[in-house]
Design a protein around this motif. Structure first.
Motif, PDB file in Angstrom:
ATOM      1  N   PRO A 173       0.619  -1.219  -0.020  1.00 15.80           N
ATOM      2  CA  PRO A 173       0.013  -0.183   0.116  1.00 15.80           C
ATOM      3  C   PRO A 173       0.778   1.246   0.095  1.00 15.80           C
ATOM      4  O   PRO A 173       0.420   2.550  -0.253  1.00 15.80           O
ATOM      5  N   SER A 174       2.099   1.312   0.357  1.00 16.67           N
ATOM      6  CA  SER A 174       2.811   2.412   0.202  1.00 16.67           C
ATOM      7  C   SER A 174       3.344   2.706  -1.110  1.00 16.67           C
ATOM      8  O   SER A 174       3.928   3.697  -1.220  1.00 16.67           O
ATOM      9  N   VAL A 175       3.376   2.066  -2.186  1.00 14.21           N
ATOM     10  CA  VAL A 175       3.804   2.225  -3.518  1.00 14.21           C
ATOM     11  C   VAL A 175       2.669   2.346  -4.392  1.00 14.21           C
ATOM     12  O   VAL A 175       1.581   1.683  -4.265  1.00 14.21           O
ATOM     13  N   ARG A 176       2.603   3.364  -5.177  1.00 13.28           N
ATOM     14  CA  ARG A 176       1.864   3.592  -6.137  1.00 13.28           C
ATOM     15  C   ARG A 176       2.424   3.435  -7.609  1.00 13.28           C
ATOM     16  O   ARG A 176       3.593   3.912  -8.160  1.00 13.28           O
ATOM     17  N   ILE A 177       1.698   2.833  -8.480  1.00 20.58           N
ATOM     18  CA  ILE A 177       1.920   2.191  -9.643  1.00 20.58           C
ATOM     19  C   ILE A 177       1.107   2.976 -10.880  1.00 20.58           C
ATOM     20  O   ILE A 177      -0.477   2.473 -10.486  1.00 20.58           O
ATOM     21  N   LYS A 178       1.508   3.599 -11.923  1.00 20.34           N
ATOM     22  CA  LYS A 178       0.445   3.644 -13.007  1.00 20.34           C
ATOM     23  C   LYS A 178       0.956   2.917 -14.082  1.00 20.34           C
ATOM     24  O   LYS A 178       2.060   3.021 -14.554  1.00 20.34           O
ATOM     25  N   PHE A 179      -0.234   2.219 -14.689  1.00 16.88           N
ATOM     26  CA  PHE A 179       0.202   1.552 -15.890  1.00 16.88           C
ATOM     27  C   PHE A 179      -0.242   2.078 -17.218  1.00 16.88           C
ATOM     28  O   PHE A 179      -1.339   2.387 -17.344  1.00 16.88           O
ATOM     29  N   HIS A 180       0.548   2.429 -18.144  1.00 15.80           N
ATOM     30  CA  HIS A 180       0.287   3.312 -19.165  1.00 15.80           C
ATOM     31  C   HIS A 180       0.562   2.482 -20.618  1.00 15.80           C
ATOM     32  O   HIS A 180       1.661   2.136 -20.875  1.00 15.80           O
ATOM     33  N   ASN A 181      -0.740   2.244 -21.301  1.00 16.10           N
ATOM     34  CA  ASN A 181      -0.376   1.565 -22.756  1.00 16.10           C
ATOM     35  C   ASN A 181      -0.248   2.841 -23.788  1.00 16.10           C
ATOM     36  O   ASN A 181      -1.151   3.597 -23.983  1.00 16.10           O
ATOM     37  N   TRP A 182       0.823   3.184 -24.201  1.00  9.10           N
ATOM     38  CA  TRP A 182       1.206   4.426 -24.920  1.00  9.10           C
ATOM     39  C   TRP A 182       0.414   4.471 -26.202  1.00  9.10           C
ATOM     40  O   TRP A 182      -0.219   5.614 -26.713  1.00  9.10           O
ATOM     41  N   TRP A 183       0.227   3.238 -26.748  1.00 12.86           N
ATOM     42  CA  TRP A 183      -0.413   3.368 -28.178  1.00 12.86           C
ATOM     43  C   TRP A 183      -1.882   3.639 -28.115  1.00 12.86           C
ATOM     44  O   TRP A 183      -2.632   3.976 -29.259  1.00 12.86           O
ATOM     45  N   ASN A 184      -2.900   3.055 -27.081  1.00 11.92           N
ATOM     46  CA  ASN A 184      -4.036   3.451 -27.216  1.00 11.92           C
ATOM     47  C   ASN A 184      -4.567   4.274 -26.039  1.00 11.92           C
ATOM     48  O   ASN A 184      -5.749   4.735 -25.561  1.00 11.92           O
ATOM     49  N   ALA A 185      -3.473   5.338 -25.580  1.00 12.50           N
ATOM     50  CA  ALA A 185      -3.854   6.340 -24.820  1.00 12.50           C
ATOM     51  C   ALA A 185      -4.746   7.395 -25.587  1.00 12.50           C
ATOM     52  O   ALA A 185      -4.638   7.550 -26.701  1.00 12.50           O
ATOM     53  N   PRO A 186      -5.702   7.951 -24.872  1.00 10.11           N
ATOM     54  CA  PRO A 186      -6.661   8.632 -25.599  1.00 10.11           C
ATOM     55  C   PRO A 186      -6.182   9.637 -26.679  1.00 10.11           C
ATOM     56  O   PRO A 186      -6.635   9.963 -27.997  1.00 10.11           O
ATOM     57  N   LYS A 187      -5.227  10.572 -26.065  1.00  5.53           N
ATOM     58  CA  LYS A 187      -4.646  11.463 -27.138  1.00  5.53           C
ATOM     59  C   LYS A 187      -3.865  11.113 -28.022  1.00  5.53           C
ATOM     60  O   LYS A 187      -3.877  11.684 -29.230  1.00  5.53           O
ATOM     61  N   VAL A 188      -3.037  10.059 -27.914  1.00  4.69           N
ATOM     62  CA  VAL A 188      -2.461   9.329 -28.990  1.00  4.69           C
ATOM     63  C   VAL A 188      -3.177   8.787 -29.836  1.00  4.69           C
ATOM     64  O   VAL A 188      -3.124   8.727 -31.161  1.00  4.69           O
ATOM     65  N   TRP A 189      -4.337   7.843 -29.553  1.00  3.77           N
ATOM     66  CA  TRP A 189      -5.142   7.476 -30.376  1.00  3.77           C
ATOM     67  C   TRP A 189      -5.981   8.278 -31.190  1.00  3.77           C
ATOM     68  O   TRP A 189      -6.184   8.133 -32.623  1.00  3.77           O
ATOM     69  N   ALA A 190      -6.394   9.437 -30.867  1.00  2.00           N
ATOM     70  CA  ALA A 190      -7.101  10.335 -31.458  1.00  2.00           C
ATOM     71  C   ALA A 190      -6.296  11.062 -32.365  1.00  2.00           C
ATOM     72  O   ALA A 190      -6.395  11.453 -33.660  1.00  2.00           O
ATOM     73  N   GLN A 191      -4.856  11.212 -32.208  1.00  3.32           N
ATOM     74  CA  GLN A 191      -3.884  11.885 -33.348  1.00  3.32           C
ATOM     75  C   GLN A 191      -3.792  10.786 -34.339  1.00  3.32           C
ATOM     76  O   GLN A 191      -3.729  11.051 -35.672  1.00  3.32           O
ATOM     77  N   VAL A 192      -3.623   9.415 -34.057  1.00  2.00           N
ATOM     78  CA  VAL A 192      -3.443   8.541 -35.118  1.00  2.00           C
ATOM     79  C   VAL A 192      -4.609   8.412 -35.986  1.00  2.00           C
ATOM     80  O   VAL A 192      -4.608   8.498 -37.267  1.00  2.00           O
ATOM     81  N   GLN A 193      -5.990   8.545 -35.233  1.00  2.00           N
ATOM     82  CA  GLN A 193      -7.182   8.504 -36.250  1.00  2.00           C
ATOM     83  C   GLN A 193      -7.230   9.907 -36.958  1.00  2.00           C
ATOM     84  O   GLN A 193      -7.850   9.902 -38.176  1.00  2.00           O
ATOM     85  N   ALA A 194      -6.682  10.851 -36.690  1.00  2.00           N
ATOM     86  CA  ALA A 194      -6.857  12.197 -37.001  1.00  2.00           C
ATOM     87  C   ALA A 194      -5.802  12.223 -38.537  1.00  2.00           C
ATOM     88  O   ALA A 194      -6.098  12.894 -39.629  1.00  2.00           O
ATOM     89  N   ILE A 195      -4.898  11.386 -38.389  1.00  2.00           N
ATOM     90  CA  ILE A 195      -3.697  11.272 -39.437  1.00  2.00           C
ATOM     91  C   ILE A 195      -4.304  10.439 -40.577  1.00  2.00           C
ATOM     92  O   ILE A 195      -4.457  10.650 -41.850  1.00  2.00           O
ATOM     93  N   ASP A 196      -4.748   9.009 -40.082  1.00  2.00           N
ATOM     94  CA  ASP A 196      -5.196   8.055 -41.046  1.00  2.00           C
ATOM     95  C   ASP A 196      -5.969   6.696 -40.027  1.00  2.00           C
ATOM     96  O   ASP A 196      -5.394   6.372 -39.028  1.00  2.00           O
TER      97      ASP A 196
END
Length: 205
Positions: free
Chosen positions: A122-145
């Motif tokens: 409980p004293s440790v905090r971890i964030k797990f981030h999938n870079w390719w489907n992060a909302p801003k990343v995926w929105a940019q991908v869709q905006a390009i193609d």
């Protein structure tokens, strides 16, 4: 960094990044695409803040690509044990805020293990981030193609390309992912042929 530099760092901060990658086929691109992109993203995000980035875990869970030579997969239990051991030691040494930057969809069982691990730490905090489907990343991908997928232009960068390897020019039709998922490894090798799931192989810089 050497160990003395890490010790000094831990006297003033408890943050670190851990990139997770994979060694698997990416059509004409490097087998290390997922590791290269996860580590590069982690380094570019952490460097301005002076936060250390641990070396990428370069092997992941990718049994479906085993028929493509060079692809190396770990069993789920092996991978989760490996990740648990890494986190145990990081926490023991004083890292209490950890960002995991994941570069491979097959590694998602690790996200559940991280939640379980945090419940026991409980004293440790971890964030797990999938870079390719992060909302801003995926929105940019869709905006390009909107036709983009595994081993297509969205993973094609100067640092994931190989010298003297010519890349196909056409736009490959999207694979039927529902048809792909239940296929055995040999059938999967035949379905997407070169390994690209759909989309242009490369776009203008």
């Amino acid at each position: 960094m050497n160990w003395m530099m890490v010790e000094e760092y831990l006297e003033r901060d408890d943050r670190a990044l851990l990139p997770l990658g994979s060694t698997e086929q990416h059509a004409y691109l490097s087998l290390s695409v997922d590791s290269i992109l996860a580590e590069r993203l982690a380094v570019e995000a952490a460097e301005p803040l002076g936060i250390p980035v641990f070396p990428v875990v370069a092997y992941g869970i990718t049994p479906y690509f085993r028929a493509f030579p060079g692809t190396i997969t770990l069993r789920i239990e092996t991978y989760l044990s490996l990740l648990r051991d890494i986190l145990d030691v990081m926490a023991d040494q004083g890292f209490k805020r950890i960002l995991i930057v994941n570069g491979h969809g097959g590694n998602t069982p690790a996200q559940g293990r991280v939640g379980e691990w945090m419940a026991d730490h409980p004293s440790v905090r971890i964030k797990f981030h999938n870079w390719w489907n992060a909302p801003k990343v995926w929105a940019q991908v869709q905006a390009i193609d909107s036709v983009a997928s595994h081993a297509s232009w969205m993973e094609n960068f100067p640092w994931t390309r190989l010298e003297r390897v010519e890349v196909a020019c056409e736009q490959k039709p999207m694979s039927d992912l529902d048809k792909l998922r239940p296929l055995g490894r040999k059938s999967l090798r035949q379905y997407p042929k070169d390994g690209n799931y759909g989309g242009l192989y490369e776009r203008d810089e």
